[in-house]
Design an enzyme around this catalytic site. Structure first.
Site, PDB file in Angstrom:
ATOM      1  N   ARG A   1     -34.176  13.943   7.672  1.00  9.17           N
ATOM      2  CA  ARG A   1     -33.406  12.970   8.441  1.00  9.17           C
ATOM      3  C   ARG A   1     -33.754  11.551   8.025  1.00  9.17           C
ATOM      4  O   ARG A   1     -34.902  11.237   7.750  1.00  9.17           O
ATOM      5  CB  ARG A   1     -33.669  13.156   9.941  1.00  9.17           C
ATOM      6  CG  ARG A   1     -33.156  14.488  10.474  1.00  9.17           C
ATOM      7  CD  ARG A   1     -33.489  14.652  11.945  1.00  9.17           C
ATOM      8  NE  ARG A   1     -34.935  14.723  12.148  1.00  9.17           N
ATOM      9  CZ  ARG A   1     -35.508  14.824  13.341  1.00  9.17           C
ATOM     10  NH1 ARG A   1     -34.762  14.841  14.432  1.00  9.17           N
ATOM     11  NH2 ARG A   1     -36.815  14.898  13.437  1.00  9.17           N
TER      12      ARG A   1
ATOM     13  N   ASP B   1     -33.354   7.279   8.979  1.00  7.86           N
ATOM     14  CA  ASP B   1     -33.220   6.392  10.128  1.00  7.86           C
ATOM     15  C   ASP B   1     -31.948   5.562  10.037  1.00  7.86           C
ATOM     16  O   ASP B   1     -31.252   5.557   9.015  1.00  7.86           O
ATOM     17  CB  ASP B   1     -34.429   5.455  10.212  1.00  7.86           C
ATOM     18  CG  ASP B   1     -35.721   6.191  10.535  1.00  7.86           C
ATOM     19  OD1 ASP B   1     -35.637   7.298  11.091  1.00  7.86           O
ATOM     20  OD2 ASP B   1     -36.799   5.657  10.220  1.00  7.86           O
TER      21      ASP B   1
ATOM     22  N   TYR C   1     -37.922   9.337  -2.008  1.00  6.96           N
ATOM     23  CA  TYR C   1     -37.300   8.115  -1.506  1.00  6.96           C
ATOM     24  C   TYR C   1     -37.616   6.966  -2.457  1.00  6.96           C
ATOM     25  O   TYR C   1     -38.701   6.915  -3.045  1.00  6.96           O
ATOM     26  CB  TYR C   1     -37.855   7.738  -0.128  1.00  6.96           C
ATOM     27  CG  TYR C   1     -37.368   8.564   1.029  1.00  6.96           C
ATOM     28  CD1 TYR C   1     -36.291   8.139   1.814  1.00  6.96           C
ATOM     29  CD2 TYR C   1     -37.993   9.757   1.368  1.00  6.96           C
ATOM     30  CE1 TYR C   1     -35.853   8.882   2.898  1.00  6.96           C
ATOM     31  CE2 TYR C   1     -37.563  10.507   2.455  1.00  6.96           C
ATOM     32  CZ  TYR C   1     -36.494  10.060   3.211  1.00  6.96           C
ATOM     33  OH  TYR C   1     -36.068  10.799   4.282  1.00  6.96           O
TER      34      TYR C   1
ATOM     35  N   ARG D   1     -41.070   3.571   5.366  1.00  8.63           N
ATOM     36  CA  ARG D   1     -40.883   2.143   5.631  1.00  8.63           C
ATOM     37  C   ARG D   1     -42.168   1.478   6.115  1.00  8.63           C
ATOM     38  O   ARG D   1     -42.424   0.310   5.827  1.00  8.63           O
ATOM     39  CB  ARG D   1     -39.758   1.945   6.640  1.00  8.63           C
ATOM     40  CG  ARG D   1     -38.385   2.275   6.059  1.00  8.63           C
ATOM     41  CD  ARG D   1     -37.278   1.704   6.900  1.00  8.63           C
ATOM     42  NE  ARG D   1     -37.116   2.429   8.140  1.00  8.63           N
ATOM     43  CZ  ARG D   1     -36.842   1.852   9.307  1.00  8.63           C
ATOM     44  NH1 ARG D   1     -36.743   0.538   9.406  1.00  8.63           N
ATOM     45  NH2 ARG D   1     -36.676   2.589  10.388  1.00  8.63           N
TER      46      ARG D   1
END
Length: 268
Positions: free
Chosen positions: A63, A65, A120, A212
């Site tokens: 998932r 954000d 990522y 992040r």
């Protein structure tokens, strides 16, 4: 088509169809479905259920954000033999018509649990000049960063360890926070003629806001507010307050998932 009475029934749903999905996350409240919110999963569910004319079970590889993008997200949907017989062309044409223009299915086994790793990339424009054409997919950081210092902190991230310090507090309650990071490195790329700093990280899985928050922590080092050795202290603390701020969602893109080739069969 008659909808199965139990759409998770193994006796009626004989196969799993996997799709590769790309999306611009700017307009969405993340991937996961949330009441009253526009989400990527919600749009995908609506489109697939419209085509199949029945409720579906939908699983994703990881998932994202609110505001986070993806170029190779994977979802899996249990299907019947008859639905499996639909051609790739039929699926692609139907999804192109039914999905918003900022979500696309590229092609089409749990997408989540059979993944070996996820990757990522976080993109930063660390300069005075505002990025123009790439602005929707980068964090414009107005001050230059010491990339060598940030790179020196990356080895501390590698291996299997507790990443609780980088997890949103509410998401860590009562849940395991150990993950394995296989790669964490900086690079550069040129997008639309603009030089972009990239941070790429690959792991078996990631916690809520983990990437992040790692980036926000690295930027503290890149700004010389902390030394590279601080990264080890942050990890060992297992406390979100020990880490740096969470970087903006706009710079993060889900790049892809690695599966065992034996797990996937490509249909004609």
């Amino acid at each position: 088509m008659t909808a199965p009475s139990d759409f998770n029934s193994i006796s009626e749903l004989d196969a799993t169809l996997v799709f590769r999905v790309a999306y611009d996350g700017s307009s969405y409240s993340g991937f996961a479905e949330q009441p009253g919110q526009t989400t990527v999963a919600g749009e995908l569910r609506r489109a697939i259920e419209t085509l199949l004319r029945r409720p579906i079970g939908l699983t994703c590889a990881g998932r994202t954000d609110a505001g986070v993008h993806a170029v190779a997200q994977y979802i899996s949907v249990p299907v019947t033999d008859a639905e499996l017989a639909l051609t790739r062309r039929r699926w692609l044409r139907a999804m192109d018509a039914l999905l918003p223009k900022d979500i696309a299915i590229n092609e089409g086994f749990s997408a989540r649990f059979d993944a070996r790793s996820r990757t990522y990339t976080y993109r930063i424009a660390d300069r005075d000049a505002r990025p123009v054409l790439s602005r929707g997919a980068v964090w414009w950081h107005r001050y230059p960063l010491d990339v060598d210092a940030m790179a020196a902190a990356c080895p501390a991230l590698l291996g299997e360890q507790d990443f609780k310090s980088f997890c949103k507090v509410a998401s860590a309650v009562g849940k395991p926070t150990h993950r394995c990071v296989m790669r964490a490195e900086f690079g550069h790329e040129v997008a639309f003629g603009e030089d972009i700093l990239t941070f790429t990280i690959e792991g078996n899985a990631f916690l809520h806001s983990m990437v992040r928050t790692i980036v926000g922590t690295l930027v503290e080092i890149g700004m010389h507010r902390r030394k590279p050795e601080w990264m080890r202290e942050v990890i060992d603390a297992c406390d979100r307050t020990a880490a740096g701020p969470t970087a903006p969602a706009c710079g993060l893109t889900f790049m892809g998932v690695d599966y065992d080739p034996a797990e996937l069969v490509v249909l004609d």
